[in-house]
Enzyme design. Structure first.
Site, PDB file in Angstrom:
ATOM      1  CB  SER A 100     110.080  51.309  71.989  1.00  0.00           C
ATOM      2  OG  SER A 100     111.371  50.724  71.958  1.00  0.00           O
ATOM      3  N   GLY A 101     110.584  50.252  68.808  1.00  0.00           N
ATOM      4  CA  GLY A 101     111.427  50.521  67.649  1.00  0.00           C
ATOM      5  C   GLY A 101     112.898  50.468  67.972  1.00  0.00           C
ATOM      6  CB  ALA A 104     105.570  46.992  74.788  1.00  0.00           C
ATOM      7  CB  CYS A 163     105.457  56.607  80.599  1.00  0.00           C
ATOM      8  SG  CYS A 163     105.166  55.923  78.953  1.00  0.00           S
ATOM      9  CB  CYS A 223     109.888  60.019  74.651  1.00  0.00           C
ATOM     10  SG  CYS A 223     108.301  60.039  75.529  1.00  0.00           S
TER      11      CYS A 223
END
EC number: 2.8.1.13
Length: 397
Positions: free
Chosen positions: A21-22, A19, A113, A210
């Site tokens: 997310s950057g 995963a 989330c 976010c």
């Protein structure tokens, strides 16, 4: 022979979905696994409209983050996919966030989330891609138990530990999840990013919710639940009107600043009465809590929950992500559970999580947790008498 992910087989024969997310953490996770020879596939979830947050520092999962994740994947030479989860995220996280505030709670959207999106939908996608495991950059670890199942334990870096936000992870999900950064510190992770030549090595950590690009969460609530922004009265414990407010969503249990009322002594928010739109304030001692009730309890300790707590289970709990675990007793059965805080706690708010641990510090094992339904606070009068009253349970209209 087990590989570094506790799996049978050679790394090159093991597909891992990461995963991404950057950020630096997930990027290093992907780089580490790639360097060890695993068949790595990166996935980034587009969770919301990124326009307003594209280049804002401190925002998680913004448009710039997708760009950064793609660049890291290209540098590592791994496949990378961006999946549109905006509708699902809005339904599971944003709508619930607004509804929780409108009900007088203080929610933790990151928990939902992780539970619904990352460890629910994304995990399913990883399986469909033929991955043996899903790896993330969370600061938490898992350990193989004697029976072959896995336990969730706190990270080596106590300042970065994210176990509080992962309490809702199920046993089945734990078996499929891996957390390669659990034994590292943040400085070590950044140094690895530099060694791997990743441009995100010095990227700022995400700090905000976010999907709130302005940092003003009430903007979201006002749009989705306008009733939570309707004006009302600020009253003391005896019901005496002290002032007015512009929406219950602007307040949380334990809040002192921003009340806009003059008093001879400091006053704190001790109750949010949704039915009457009243914000109830009182002295600090009115915030003291020794007993809380829970909902949606998840158990990942040994055995069956009801059997474990039948006679009361002594453990440690964290009632807010920024507070250390403290001694407590867990009791209950059939979905009704209650925690007794041995030393008591101030400012316990419905909607927050109460997370169970087997130790107060170190590499403690996470035993599960639940969402706080209500708290019984103790108000000490000037005569020294203790008057129990349920002050932290939101009253729903």
């Amino acid at each position: 022979m087990l590989n570094s992910l506790d799996l049978e087989g050679r790394p090159e024969d093991t597909r891992v979905v990461v995963a991404m997310s950057g950020g630096v953490d997930s990027s290093v996770t992907a780089a580490l696994l790639k360097s060890e020879g695993y068949d790595v596939v990166g996935i980034t979830l587009q969770l919301y409209d990124h326009g307003a947050a594209t280049h804002r520092k401190g925002a998680c999962c913004a448009g710039q983050d997708i760009h950064d994740a793609r660049n890291v994947a290209e540098r590592l030479g791994i496949p990378h996919y961006v999946l549109d989860y905006e509708d699902r995220f809005r339904e599971s996280v944003i709508d619930n966030f607004a509804a929780s505030y409108a009900s007088g709670e203080t929610p933790v959207p990151c928990i939902e989330c992780n539970r619904a999106i990352k460890f629910g939908d994304l995990l399913k996608t990883a399986r469909e891609l033929g991955a043996s495991v899903l790896a993330t950059g969370h600061y938490v670890a898992s350990r193989r138990l004697a029976d072959g199942s896995r336990a969730l334990v706190c990270a080596a870096d106590a300042d970065r530990d994210q176990s509080y936000f992962l309490f809702a992870t199920t046993r089945e999900q734990l078996d499929y999840l891996r957390f390669p950064l659990g034994d590292m510190t943040k400085p070590e992770v950044r140094e690895l990013a530099r060694r791997f030549g990743l441009e995100v090595a010095d990227k700022h950590d995400s700090q905000d919710i976010c999907f709130v690009p302005t940092g003003r969460y009430t903007d979201i609530i006002g749009k989705l639940r306008p009733n939570a922004m309707e004006p009302g009265e600020i009253v003391d414990l005896n019901g005496r009107v002290l002032g007015a407010h512009q929406g219950i969503a602007n307040y949380t249990i334990g809040q002192r600043k921003g009340l806009g009322i003059a008093a001879g002594a400091p006053l704190y928010v001790v109750k949010l009465d949704v039915a009457t739109r009243r914000v109830v304030v009182g002295p600090r001692e009115a915030l003291r809590t020794h007993r809380i009730t829970l909902r949606e309890v998840n158990w990942i300790g040994d055995g069956v929950l009801d059997a474990a707590v039948r006679d009361g289970l002594e453990l440690f709990v964290r009632v807010r992500s920024t507070r250390p675990p403290q001694p407590a007793w867990l009791r209950g059965a059939d979905g009704q559970y209650e925690v007794e805080l041995v030393a008591g706690e101030e400012g316990v708010s419905p909607g927050q999580a109460c997370v169970f641990y087997d130790a107060a510090s170190g590499r403690a094992r996470v035993l599960g947790g639940g969402f706080i339904q209500s708290a019984v606070a103790e108000s000490r009068t000037t005569a020294g008498l203790v008057r129990p009253q349920r002050v932290a349970e939101p009253v729903r209209g």
